[in-house]
Design an enzyme around this catalytic site. Structure first.
Site, PDB file in Angstrom:
ATOM      1  N   ILE A 100       0.866  -1.172   0.000  1.00  0.00           N
ATOM      2  CA  ILE A 100       0.000   0.000   0.000  1.00  0.00           C
ATOM      3  C   ILE A 100       0.904   1.223   0.000  1.00  0.00           C
ATOM      4  O   ILE A 100       1.822   1.326   0.818  1.00  0.00           O
ATOM      5  CB  ILE A 100      -0.943  -0.024   1.222  1.00  0.00           C
ATOM      6  CG1 ILE A 100      -1.879  -1.234   1.096  1.00  0.00           C
ATOM      7  CG2 ILE A 100      -1.728   1.269   1.336  1.00  0.00           C
ATOM      8  CD1 ILE A 100      -2.751  -1.490   2.297  1.00  0.00           C
TER       9      ILE A 100
ATOM     10  N   ASN B  78       0.843   4.291   0.972  1.00  0.00           N
ATOM     11  CA  ASN B  78       1.084   5.126   2.146  1.00  0.00           C
ATOM     12  C   ASN B  78       1.525   4.331   3.379  1.00  0.00           C
ATOM     13  O   ASN B  78       1.602   4.882   4.470  1.00  0.00           O
ATOM     14  CB  ASN B  78      -0.130   6.010   2.461  1.00  0.00           C
ATOM     15  CG  ASN B  78      -1.339   5.220   2.884  1.00  0.00           C
ATOM     16  OD1 ASN B  78      -1.359   3.996   2.797  1.00  0.00           O
ATOM     17  ND2 ASN B  78      -2.375   5.905   3.333  1.00  0.00           N
ATOM     18  N   CYS B  79       1.849   3.072   3.204  1.00  0.00           N
ATOM     19  CA  CYS B  79       2.362   2.239   4.297  1.00  0.00           C
ATOM     20  C   CYS B  79       3.831   2.619   4.548  1.00  0.00           C
ATOM     21  O   CYS B  79       4.653   2.615   3.621  1.00  0.00           O
ATOM     22  CB  CYS B  79       2.242   0.766   3.909  1.00  0.00           C
ATOM     23  SG  CYS B  79       3.123  -0.368   4.999  1.00  0.00           S
ATOM     24  N   ASP B  80       4.164   2.953   5.785  1.00  0.00           N
ATOM     25  CA  ASP B  80       5.533   3.360   6.116  1.00  0.00           C
ATOM     26  C   ASP B  80       6.554   2.283   5.773  1.00  0.00           C
ATOM     27  O   ASP B  80       7.635   2.580   5.260  1.00  0.00           O
ATOM     28  CB  ASP B  80       5.653   3.704   7.600  1.00  0.00           C
ATOM     29  CG  ASP B  80       4.966   5.007   7.954  1.00  0.00           C
ATOM     30  OD1 ASP B  80       4.720   5.828   7.048  1.00  0.00           O
ATOM     31  OD2 ASP B  80       4.662   5.209   9.151  1.00  0.00           O
TER      32      ASP B  80
END
Length: 117
Positions: free
Chosen positions: A7, A9-11
């Site tokens: 994903i 925007n997953c860090d």
């Protein structure tokens, strides 16, 4: 070229992408939210690693699921993660036929010979 699934925007996905870029490794990215969850890829991951490695039972999404959905991890795991993509541990790295779940800098450095510059 390696392929990273996750994903945007997953860090952890961002860390993995940044590491690969700084190491000079060309990587494609498939966003589960934008592009969907590819059934054939998930089947491959489950066959290669098993549901325990691919599906996160510690995620907030897992905790929100009812008992009927949780039981699907044993009966219909592909359909489960297609409906709930946040259940997939991220990122999923495919390098040839190999599959690696999660990002651990030391593991990436060993796999790709060295490390990020």
């Amino acid at each position: 070229m390696v392929m990273l699934y996750g994903i945007r925007n997953c860090d952890t996905c961002r860390k993995a992408l940044k590491w690969l870029e700084s190491a000079g490794i060309e990587a494609g990215f498939h966003d589960f939210r934008r592009d969907g969850v590819p059934e054939a890829r998930v089947q491959h991951w489950l066959q290669t690693l098993g549901a325990e490695q691919v599906i996160s039972r510690r995620s907030p999404t897992w905790r929100k699921l009812g008992d009927a959905d949780r039981a699907r991890v044993d009966t219909a795991p592909v359909a489960l993660v297609q409906e709930w993509p946040n259940l997939i541990r991220r990122p999923v790295l495919e390098d040839g036929g190999d599959v690696v779940v999660g990002f651990r800098e030391a593991e990436y450095a060993e796999r790709f010979g060295g490390g990020a510059a």
